[in-house]
Design an enzyme around this catalytic site. Sequence first.
Site, PDB file in Angstrom:
ATOM      1  N   LYS A 119      -4.772   6.947   8.858  1.00 41.88           N
ATOM      2  CA  LYS A 119      -5.049   8.376   8.685  1.00 41.88           C
ATOM      3  C   LYS A 119      -6.406   8.758   9.240  1.00 41.88           C
ATOM      4  CE  LYS A 119      -1.890   9.672   5.104  1.00 41.88           C
ATOM      5  NZ  LYS A 119      -1.651   9.711   3.667  1.00 41.88           N
ATOM      6  N   LYS A 207       7.088   5.002  10.183  1.00 43.84           N
ATOM      7  CA  LYS A 207       7.741   5.467   8.950  1.00 43.84           C
ATOM      8  C   LYS A 207       8.032   6.963   9.031  1.00 43.84           C
ATOM      9  CE  LYS A 207       3.637   6.652   6.300  1.00 43.84           C
ATOM     10  NZ  LYS A 207       2.814   6.551   5.125  1.00 43.84           N
ATOM     11  N   LYS A 210       5.432  13.328   7.011  1.00 44.61           N
ATOM     12  CA  LYS A 210       5.506  14.790   6.921  1.00 44.61           C
ATOM     13  C   LYS A 210       5.899  15.458   8.247  1.00 44.61           C
ATOM     14  CE  LYS A 210       3.922  14.459   2.783  1.00 44.61           C
ATOM     15  NZ  LYS A 210       4.401  13.616   1.872  1.00 44.61           N
TER      16      LYS A 210
HETATM   17  P1  TYM Z   1       2.910   9.694  -1.137  1.00 43.60           P
HETATM   18  O1  TYM Z   1       2.771  10.971  -1.859  1.00 43.60           O
HETATM   19  O2  TYM Z   1       2.474   9.638   0.290  1.00 43.60           O
HETATM   20  O3  TYM Z   1       4.412   9.231  -1.169  1.00 43.60           O
HETATM   21  C1  TYM Z   1       5.133   9.241  -2.385  1.00 43.60           C
HETATM   22  C2  TYM Z   1       6.063   8.052  -2.450  1.00 43.60           C
HETATM   23  O4  TYM Z   1       6.985   8.087  -1.352  1.00 43.60           O
HETATM   24  C3  TYM Z   1       6.954   6.837  -0.679  1.00 43.60           C
HETATM   25  N1  TYM Z   1       7.232   7.045   0.757  1.00 43.60           N
HETATM   26  C4  TYM Z   1       8.170   6.370   1.419  1.00 43.60           C
HETATM   27  N2  TYM Z   1       9.039   5.426   1.024  1.00 43.60           N
HETATM   28  C5  TYM Z   1       9.881   4.957   1.948  1.00 43.60           C
HETATM   29  N3  TYM Z   1       9.902   5.364   3.255  1.00 43.60           N
HETATM   30  C6  TYM Z   1       9.026   6.294   3.693  1.00 43.60           C
HETATM   31  N4  TYM Z   1       9.059   6.698   4.953  1.00 43.60           N
HETATM   32  C7  TYM Z   1       8.106   6.844   2.759  1.00 43.60           C
HETATM   33  N5  TYM Z   1       7.122   7.776   2.838  1.00 43.60           N
HETATM   34  C8  TYM Z   1       6.596   7.876   1.603  1.00 43.60           C
HETATM   35  C9  TYM Z   1       5.551   6.305  -0.899  1.00 43.60           C
HETATM   36  O5  TYM Z   1       5.486   4.913  -0.710  1.00 43.60           O
HETATM   37  C10 TYM Z   1       5.312   6.710  -2.343  1.00 43.60           C
HETATM   38  O6  TYM Z   1       5.883   5.775  -3.230  1.00 43.60           O
HETATM   39  N6  TYM Z   1      -0.948   7.295  -3.127  1.00 43.60           N
HETATM   40  C11 TYM Z   1       0.436   7.675  -3.304  1.00 43.60           C
HETATM   41  C12 TYM Z   1       0.641   8.552  -4.509  1.00 43.60           C
HETATM   42  C13 TYM Z   1       0.065   8.001  -5.759  1.00 43.60           C
HETATM   43  C14 TYM Z   1       0.630   6.993  -6.586  1.00 43.60           C
HETATM   44  C15 TYM Z   1      -0.282   6.854  -7.667  1.00 43.60           C
HETATM   45  C16 TYM Z   1       1.775   6.217  -6.507  1.00 43.60           C
HETATM   46  C17 TYM Z   1      -1.098   8.415  -6.343  1.00 43.60           C
HETATM   47  N7  TYM Z   1      -1.312   7.741  -7.477  1.00 43.60           N
HETATM   48  C18 TYM Z   1      -0.061   5.900  -8.679  1.00 43.60           C
HETATM   49  C19 TYM Z   1       2.010   5.284  -7.523  1.00 43.60           C
HETATM   50  C20 TYM Z   1       1.104   5.137  -8.576  1.00 43.60           C
HETATM   51  C21 TYM Z   1       0.900   8.427  -2.081  1.00 43.60           C
HETATM   52  O7  TYM Z   1       0.114   8.955  -1.341  1.00 43.60           O
HETATM   53  O8  TYM Z   1       2.241   8.526  -1.969  1.00 43.60           O
END
Ligand code: TYM
Length: 342
Positions: A119, A207, A210
């Site tokens: 990022k 992957k 957005k």
């Molecule tokens: P975030 O908001 O980017 O994504 C949310 C969840 O979706 C999953 N994900 C995917 N899984 C499979 N294939 C993909 N292409 C894909 N894109 C996104 C992410 O792995 C995630 O599980 N930091 C985290 C949010 C967070 C969090 C936490 C998660 C904040 N605090 C505590 C677990 C526990 C994040 O940015 O996910």
Amino acid sequence: MAKDVILTGLRANSEFHLGNYLGAILPMVELQKKHAGQYQLNMFIPDLHSFTTPIDHGKLYEQTHQNLKVFVAAGLDIDQPDTFIYRQSYIPAHSEMTWILDCFTYFGELSRMTEFKDKSEKQANVSAGLFNYPVLMAADILLYGAKWVPVGDDQRQHVEFTRDLAIRMNNKFGDLFVVPEDNTKQAEFTGRAEPVRIRSLRNPEKKMSKSIDDPAGTIMLSDSPEEAAKKVMEATTDSEASIRFDFEKQPGVSNLLQILALLGGKPQEEINKQWVGKTNYGELKSAVAEAVKNFLADLQAKLAKVDEARLMKKIEADEKAMQKVANTTLLKVQKAVGLRPA
Ligand code: TYM
């Protein structure tokens, strides 16, 4: 005895896409069904995480609520007494705990985080928040003593970091935190061989992410079912002319097979048996397009029916309950580090 906690968070910097759904929302819904009554389940919107990269701040509050509604539409039963849904910023202990954890985190380990590297390369001005983000995530997990953290593949490094940090703090201060299980056990717990990584339909080496970066490769949960089906029909595949499940050599085709298995609730092997060796990519795309179309039509119909007033009542009650839990952990840590009398 307190129940083991399963916890996950999904940012609300934009709408959810199919990767979010298959990587994190669906596993939580499945785990809730499988373990009803046995575990505590926390599913929250880390709204403080939402602006580690630039966003439209005017939309954040509303987006957070939209995304909470998706949890319900996706099948999360909010009437389960051990299920809690909440907004991170309504529980101030997350920010306070982050500062304390920051002081036990090494600059080097945060610099090595793949997501930070990816990022930060895309931005001229990299915020300290983006760098620090895994520490806030560790606070999210450790405040509630979560043992199980179902996430997609891209977030597993952060869960490992949380585990390292918890072990480091426990070694220094005694039994402070529940240590989350390692990635192998996490994957087993969700019933998958590996954490899910849904690829972009257009650039299957990457992957799904957005839509601003890659609208044609990303299926947003708000896409019209027909529009989404069209994206699948136009997905990038390869010129091998034989279907195989091999992300190295045939990432596009393998991605489609994976989506088909997950959406249909079928083991990957079963889907592979049906398709591997066939030569007609069009037929595979049509089957995936149909599955995606049906899934979205169903989800969107359910989303339109979510009772917002009831949901809001639940969120507010859960935030109160989770403030108590988070404050108890915070006080324990404040005592350990010498901020409060032991
Ligand atoms: P975030 O908001 O980017 O994504 C949310 C969840 O979706 C999953 N994900 C995917 N899984 C499979 N294939 C993909 N292409 C894909 N894109 C996104 C992410 O792995 C995630 O599980 N930091 C985290 C949010 C967070 C969090 C936490 C998660 C904040 N605090 C505590 C677990 C526990 C994040 O940015 O996910």
